[in-house]
Design an enzyme around this catalytic site. Structure first.
Site, short mmCIF file in Angstrom:
data_model
loop_
_atom_site.label_atom_id
_atom_site.label_comp_id
_atom_site.label_asym_id
_atom_site.label_seq_id
_atom_site.Cartn_x
_atom_site.Cartn_y
_atom_site.Cartn_z
N ASP A 1 -0.49 -9.45 8.95
CA ASP A 1 0.73 -9.30 8.16
C ASP A 1 1.65 -10.45 8.54
O ASP A 1 1.88 -10.67 9.74
CB ASP A 1 1.41 -7.94 8.47
CG ASP A 1 2.39 -7.55 7.38
OD1 ASP A 1 3.14 -8.44 6.89
OD2 ASP A 1 2.42 -6.38 7.00
N ARG B 1 -3.75 -3.16 -4.44
CA ARG B 1 -3.94 -3.69 -5.79
C ARG B 1 -5.26 -4.46 -5.81
O ARG B 1 -5.54 -5.26 -4.91
CB ARG B 1 -2.80 -4.65 -6.18
CG ARG B 1 -1.44 -3.98 -6.36
CD ARG B 1 -1.37 -3.01 -7.55
NE ARG B 1 -0.05 -2.42 -7.71
CZ ARG B 1 0.33 -1.23 -7.24
NH1 ARG B 1 -0.53 -0.47 -6.57
NH2 ARG B 1 1.55 -0.79 -7.44
N ASP C 1 -9.09 2.47 -5.00
CA ASP C 1 -8.24 3.36 -5.80
C ASP C 1 -7.54 2.55 -6.89
O ASP C 1 -6.73 3.09 -7.64
CB ASP C 1 -7.21 4.01 -4.87
CG ASP C 1 -6.42 5.13 -5.55
OD1 ASP C 1 -7.04 5.89 -6.31
OD2 ASP C 1 -5.21 5.23 -5.32
N GLU D 1 -7.30 -0.81 -15.40
CA GLU D 1 -7.56 0.62 -15.19
C GLU D 1 -7.54 1.32 -16.55
O GLU D 1 -6.46 1.46 -17.13
CB GLU D 1 -6.50 1.21 -14.25
CG GLU D 1 -6.55 0.56 -12.86
CD GLU D 1 -5.44 1.00 -11.90
OE1 GLU D 1 -4.63 1.89 -12.27
OE2 GLU D 1 -5.36 0.45 -10.80
N HIS E 1 -6.53 5.59 -9.19
CA HIS E 1 -5.16 5.33 -8.69
C HIS E 1 -4.46 6.66 -8.33
O HIS E 1 -3.40 6.99 -8.89
CB HIS E 1 -4.36 4.56 -9.75
CG HIS E 1 -3.29 3.69 -9.13
ND1 HIS E 1 -2.92 2.48 -9.65
CD2 HIS E 1 -2.51 3.86 -8.04
CE1 HIS E 1 -1.96 1.95 -8.92
NE2 HIS E 1 -1.70 2.77 -7.93
C1 MLT Z 1 2.83 2.56 -5.82
O1 MLT Z 1 2.95 1.34 -5.81
O2 MLT Z 1 3.79 3.31 -5.64
C2 MLT Z 1 1.49 3.17 -6.01
O3 MLT Z 1 0.56 2.27 -6.48
C3 MLT Z 1 1.48 4.47 -6.74
C4 MLT Z 1 2.05 4.45 -8.12
O4 MLT Z 1 2.27 3.43 -8.70
O5 MLT Z 1 2.29 5.52 -8.66
#
Ligand code: MLT
Length: 313
Positions: A173, A234, A258, A263, A284
């Site tokens: 990070d 992502r 996920d 998508e 997701h």
């Molecule tokens: C986020 O960035 O909060 C997540 O990918 C979940 C969402 O977008 O609902």
């Protein structure tokens, strides 16, 4: 918030009723349109001071250019990659998020996906249900190296669970939190070291356009053969065609995700990745737990009301 009665908010994605009720009881006029299309939003946005979105609705520069009254965009979630931040900044539109609302939900999903990959649970479940009662040897996570890309709230919560399972943690990070990495007995490494040494890599960083395709052939080429990757951030971090090649020859032994480039998947290479036995795909659902749904509504409401006060709207 003396003048809040004059504010109008459009909630564009499905959210817990707590948010709509909270906005209404704060004197804000709320329209709830959880299935609004991009074109409809373009036509209606001019009538609102606030819009609230999750990840489905894209707040593009075009939408912002039509939003004459818009003062705040609330992202009921964490990632802001569905908002044209540059256009919002130019117009001095405030952005609020619900950071922290889905930490535990996503961390638990990360660990579940890692175990699923290591033990091939979805594949064996599918086969068993079809009457193919054949054992397959998996691997343990205990004693292996977890490489965590993005060591924020979700990365840290995931690392704590993995550590309790006996995994060794390395993290990448650009923003360092030495105390948090020490708390899980881990250390920061470069991206190259992380790919060279990890048995399971977790992609958990916040995405911005600049990071598109940052992991590809050159990373898979230096990794251990059979590397497992879990991605709940992502898909766009990863170069998809390079990943497909690495999955085909087993250099990447499993990919649990996920998030997808589209998508549901659109391109042929995406469809092939999604169809592979070594790939686990979920639609997701990282933040989709009963608890996180409530929290996301609560945090969004609170952060939005705070911002309204700060901006003296
Ligand atoms: C986020 O960035 O909060 C997540 O990918 C979940 C969402 O977008 O609902």
């Amino acid at each position: 918030m003396d003048n809040s009665k004059e504010l109008a908010a459009l909630v564009c994605d499905p959210l817990d009723s707590y948010l709509m009720e909270g906005l209404a009881s704060s004197g804000i006029k709320v329209s709830y349109e959880p299935a609004i299309t991009h074109d409809e939003l373009g036509r209606k946005v001019k009538d609102y001071d606030i819009i609230v979105v999750r990840s489905r609705t894209k707040v593009t520069g075009d939408i912002i250019s039509r939003a004459e009254r818009l003062k705040i965009i609330a992202r009921a979630g964490i990632g802001t990659d569905n908002i044209d931040l540059e256009s919002a900044e130019k117009r001095k539109i405030g952005i609020v998020t619900a950071a922290g609302s889905s930490t535990d939900s996503v961390a638990e999903l990360n660990v579940a996906l890692a175990v699923d990959l290591a033990r091939k649970i979805p594949l064996l479940n599918q086969r068993s249900k079809k009457g193919v009662w054949v054992k397959d040897t998996g691997t343990e996570l205990h004693g292996k190296v977890a490489g965590i890309i993005g060591f924020g709230r979700i990365g840290q919560a995931t690392a704590q669970i993995l550590r309790s399972m006996g995994m060794n943690i390395v993290a990448y990070d650009p923003v360092k939190n030495d105390q948090a990495v020490r708390a899980v007995g881990g250390k920061y490494v470069t991206m190259e070291e992380l790919f060279r040494n990890s048995d399971v890599i977790f992609v958990l960083a916040a995405f911005s356009g600049d990071s598109g395709g940052m992991m590809g052939k050159s990373h898979f080429g230096i990794s251990k053969h059979g590397l497992l990757i879990v991605n709940t951030s992502r898909a766009q971090f990863i170069n998809g065609p390079d990943l497909l090649d690495a999955l085909r020859d087993g250099q990447v032994g499993g990919y649990a995700t996920d998030v997808f480039w589209h998508e549901p998947p659109e391109a042929e290479w995406e469809k092939e990745i999604a169809s592979m036995d070594s790939v686990i795909v979920t639609p997701h659902i990282g933040a989709q737990t009963a608890e996180a749904q409530k929290r996301v509504a609560r945090y969004t409401l609170q952060n939005l009301l705070d911002r309204i006060q700060v901006m003296k709207l």
